[in-house]
Design an enzyme around this catalytic site. Structure first.
Site, PDB file in Angstrom:
ATOM      1  N   ASP A  15       0.642  -1.450   0.123  1.00 47.12           N
ATOM      2  CA  ASP A  15      -0.132   0.112  -0.017  1.00 47.12           C
ATOM      3  C   ASP A  15       1.186   1.693  -0.120  1.00 47.12           C
ATOM      4  O   ASP A  15       2.074   0.773   0.270  1.00 47.12           O
ATOM      5  CB  ASP A  15      -1.116   0.071   0.771  1.00 47.12           C
ATOM      6  CG  ASP A  15      -1.851  -1.204   0.774  1.00 47.12           C
ATOM      7  OD1 ASP A  15      -1.737  -1.481   0.629  1.00 47.12           O
ATOM      8  OD2 ASP A  15      -3.300  -0.797   1.395  1.00 47.12           O
ATOM      9  N   HIS A  42       3.730  -2.765   3.386  1.00 43.62           N
ATOM     10  CA  HIS A  42       3.783  -1.468   2.169  1.00 43.62           C
ATOM     11  C   HIS A  42       4.617  -1.143   1.453  1.00 43.62           C
ATOM     12  O   HIS A  42       6.223  -1.663   2.156  1.00 43.62           O
ATOM     13  CB  HIS A  42       3.462  -0.523   3.906  1.00 43.62           C
ATOM     14  CG  HIS A  42       2.163   0.198   4.475  1.00 43.62           C
ATOM     15  ND1 HIS A  42       1.799  -0.948   5.363  1.00 43.62           N
ATOM     16  CD2 HIS A  42       1.023   1.020   4.080  1.00 43.62           C
ATOM     17  CE1 HIS A  42       0.638  -0.822   5.510  1.00 43.62           C
ATOM     18  NE2 HIS A  42      -0.047   0.244   4.550  1.00 43.62           N
TER      19      HIS A  42
HETATM   20 ZN   LIG Z   1      -3.232   2.991   2.544  1.00 39.28          ZN
END
Ligand SMILES: [Zn+2]
Length: 264
Positions: free
Chosen positions: A85, A233
């Site tokens: 992400d 992430h």
């Molecule tokens: Zn996010």
């Protein structure tokens, strides 16, 4: 003759009552026939009938499409779907792509439109490595659930457009993930209308808390199971720990017999 007599006589002597009923019946039959022919021949032309017929059908379909958050892999068995992400990021996204390629892995990248606009080449790099795209809104507003439908639509459709422009072609964006994983019915409905599945996760690596690479590895090792969708992430901050963790996690997953898949 009195009026009554005239009337009685009239009724008795005028059988055409039958005739009148026949005429009336004919008119009714012709009217029905005309209506039927209008409804059957006028396909596609707006008539009062279609909207009530399609509206109730469309409502449950939208609800069904947006009812469930995707938390599992497309295939059943010992598969895992990695998701990254908040990118793309010019430092970490290429490193993560290299790590994935070394392991023969695929993953899904939930990108923020603002980053996509800054680094469109990274969208093309992600696609060139066989990865999938996920819409993560234009600005990553974690209070998106409090915004108007117009604003929610702008955030979701805007990122989708940013991805298309960056890719320089019509590319599939099969998933949408809400910022911070904060879902509302409206957010799910807008994403569904845009043709995207609401992508959640079943394993949070908690890499966003910067706990150290070893802890990220341990968290995933303890919680992963067949069919897991793992949250990681590649953007939104310093992701060196995530990159370092992947160097251990990817070979470990392969050694455990896991294959890499996309979310359902
Ligand atoms: Zn996010």
């Amino acid at each position: 003759m009195s009026g009554l007599e005239v009337e009685l006589r009239y009724r008795v002597l005028r059988p055409p009552y039958l005739y009148r009923w026949a005429v009336l019946l004919s008119v009714v039959v012709l009217a029905i026939a005309a209506m039927v022919s209008v409804f059957t021949s006028a396909e596609g032309t707006p008539t009062p009938a279609p909207p009530p017929a399609t509206a109730p059908a469309a409502a449950p379909a939208t609800a069904a499409a947006s009812a469930d958050l995707v938390r599992g892999t497309a295939r059943t068995g010992k598969f895992v779907a990695l998701t990254f992400d908040d990118g793309p990021d010019p430092v970490y996204t290429p490193q993560i792509l290299d790590a994935l390629t070394r392991a023969g892995a695929v993953a899904t990248f939930c990108m923020i439109g603002a980053n996509v606009t800054r680094h469109p080449e990274l969208v093309r790099a992600v696609l060139a490595r066989g990865m999938r795209l996920c819409d993560h809104t234009v600005s990553h507003d974690e209070d998106l659930g409090k915004r108007t439908e117009q604003r929610v639509t702008a955030e979701i459709a805007g990122c989708w457009s940013d991805l298309q422009v960056a890719a320089g072609a019509d590319v599939p964006v099969p998933y949408f993930r809400a910022p911070g994983g904060s879902w509302t019915d409206l957010i799910r409905d807008v994403a569904a209308r845009q043709g995207m599945k609401a992508l959640s996760w079943s394993v949070d690596s908690r890499d966003w808390t910067l706990p150290g690479a070893a802890q990220i590895v341990t968290t995933v090792q303890r919680t992963v199971q067949p069919g897991a969708v793992v949250l990681l992430h590649d953007g939104g901050g310093k992701r060196a720990q995530t990159v370092e963790a992947l160097d251990q996690l990817l070979p470990w997953l392969v050694a455990q017999g896991y294959q890499f898949d996309f979310p359902a």
